[in-house]
Design an enzyme around this catalytic site. Structure first.
Site, PDB file in Angstrom:
ATOM      1  CD  GLN A   1      54.005  17.680  -2.193  1.00  0.00           C
ATOM      2  OE1 GLN A   1      52.978  17.394  -2.889  1.00  0.00           O
ATOM      3  NE2 GLN A   1      55.120  16.617  -2.474  1.00  0.00           N
TER       4      GLN A   1
ATOM      5  CB  CYS B   1      62.759  12.341   0.968  1.00  0.00           C
ATOM      6  SG  CYS B   1      63.139  11.091  -0.151  1.00  0.00           S
TER       7      CYS B   1
END
Length: 392
Positions: free
Chosen positions: A190, A350
């Protein structure tokens, strides 16, 4: 930049970039050209097209290295960040960790930065410690400093949380790990699409990320590691391309990074990743991050006005806003939003240990990309209002 992305046609409001980014036409064109007119294998053929394809493949490696501030011989192409982390666990980890050693993770890690270490622990007897979070959802480095001891041989942390968008103070994390003699791995999935990175200056030991979150294709990712560490790591998979010489008396292996790229590589995907790096670099990560930050601030301000919405994570989250609507399961919200032409992610992302920490089964997550704009926020808010009416 929306017109560069054919996947956003028909006024689709895509707010799931943290899961996977849409692809600009430049990346799609690079893939088509590499798969068609230019296609050949790499590293093997003596004919001209093979040599040209080899050059294009290795040029992609150079582009990635320059993009993250590393060296070409420190960039290993993998199938994604998950494989990159597993590679470290099953090569460096098996070679260097033993019973009595410890690994430090954090509460907010993606499963891909938890499960490989658990599998390693089951084989070696290594113990795993979990660093808590601050009240606003950041990895608590004060707590990490108190927890770290010489027994810790590895620290593995997310540079940016895929749920909360919280940004790790990576330089401090590196210093803390090295202070006790531990190596540090950062999950940069990210971070790489929005934060400028210089792995050499950062002085981390391993850095992993996926191409598909960087506006590139699926099926390829990157493990960066310091050259001296890679040189000492045994190979993971055996086969063609990763060898020096093979005989039935024994085999010697190629130097890194080829040692870790067994078999025919993801040629087309690597070239497309190079095109994605070119595309993002031309816009500039500073501009991308500023754009996404403005959108995050605007959305959080709107959601904060709703008494039935709970916001998660820090105010300055990077490109991600996770929230819950009282009395509505995130999956129901996601389904209704889809009917309104809005795509968000709903679930545990997740990160089930983080959900347990937050005390919720799931969250709704809106995540921005460089192509996002105010119309996406407006459509999301309209969808939330419709959901309220349905469940009211």
């Amino acid at each position: 930049m929306r017109d560069d992305f054919p996947g956003l046609a028909n006024n689709w409001h895509y707010l799931d970039t943290a899961a996977t980014a849409q692809k600009p036409q430049a990346v799609i064109d690079a893939m088509v050209q590499a798969m068609g007119r230019d296609y050949a294998t790499v590293h093997r053929g003596v004919y001209a097209r093979s040599a040209e394809m080899t050059q294009a493949y290795e040029t992609a490696r150079r582009k990635v290295a320059e993009f993250i501030g590393g060296r070409e011989d420190e960039v290993v192409f993998t199938r994604g960040a998950t494989e990159a982390i597993n590679l470290v666990a099953q090569t460096w980890g098996l070679a260097n960790l033993k019973a009595g050693d410890r690994i430090l993770l954090s509460t907010l890690e993606h499963h891909s930065n938890i499960v490989p270490w658990q599998m390693l622990a089951a084989r070696t007897g290594v113990e795993i410690d979990v660093c808590p979070l601050t009240a606003d959802g950041r990895i608590d480095l004060d707590a990490a400093e108190a927890m770290l001891a010489p027994a810790h041989k590895l620290v593995a942390l997310a540079h940016v949380s895929n749920v909360l968008g919280s940004v790790l103070d990576a330089p401090r994390a590196v210093r803390l790990a090295h202070a006790v003699g531990a190596k540090i791995l950062l999950d940069g999935c990210q971070a790489v699409p929005r934060l400028a990175l210089d792995v050499a200056a950062l002085d981390c030991d391993f850095y992993a990320f996926s191409a598909h979150k960087l506006y590139g294709p699926t099926g390829i990712g990157v493990l960066w590691a310091r050259a001296d560490i890679l040189a000492a790591m045994p190979p993971w998979q055996g086969g063609g391309a990763m060898i020096d010489r093979v005989s039935f008396a024994g085999t010697t292996f190629a130097p890194p990074p080829q040692r870790f790229e067994a078999g025919t590589p993801a040629i087309v995907e690597a070239i497309a990743l190079g095109a994605a790096v070119d595309y993002v670099s031309a816009i500039g990560l500073t501009a991308i991050h500023a754009h996404e930050t403005a959108l995050v601030t605007a959305l959080r301000d709107e959601l904060r006005r709703m008494n039935d919405v709970t916001l998660f994570g820090p105010e300055d989250s990077a490109g991600i806003v996770s929230f819950a609507l009282e009395g509505v399961h995130p999956h129901d919200l996601g389904t209704i939003l889809d009917e309104e032409g809005v795509a968000i992610r709903a679930g545990h992302h997740c990160a089930q240990p983080l959900m347990e920490h937050l005390g919720v089964p799931a969250t709704a997550r809106a995540s921005f990309g460089l192509y996002s704009d105010d119309s996406d926020i407006a459509a999301l808010l309209r969808g939330i209002e419709r959901t309220r009416r349905i469940f009211g």
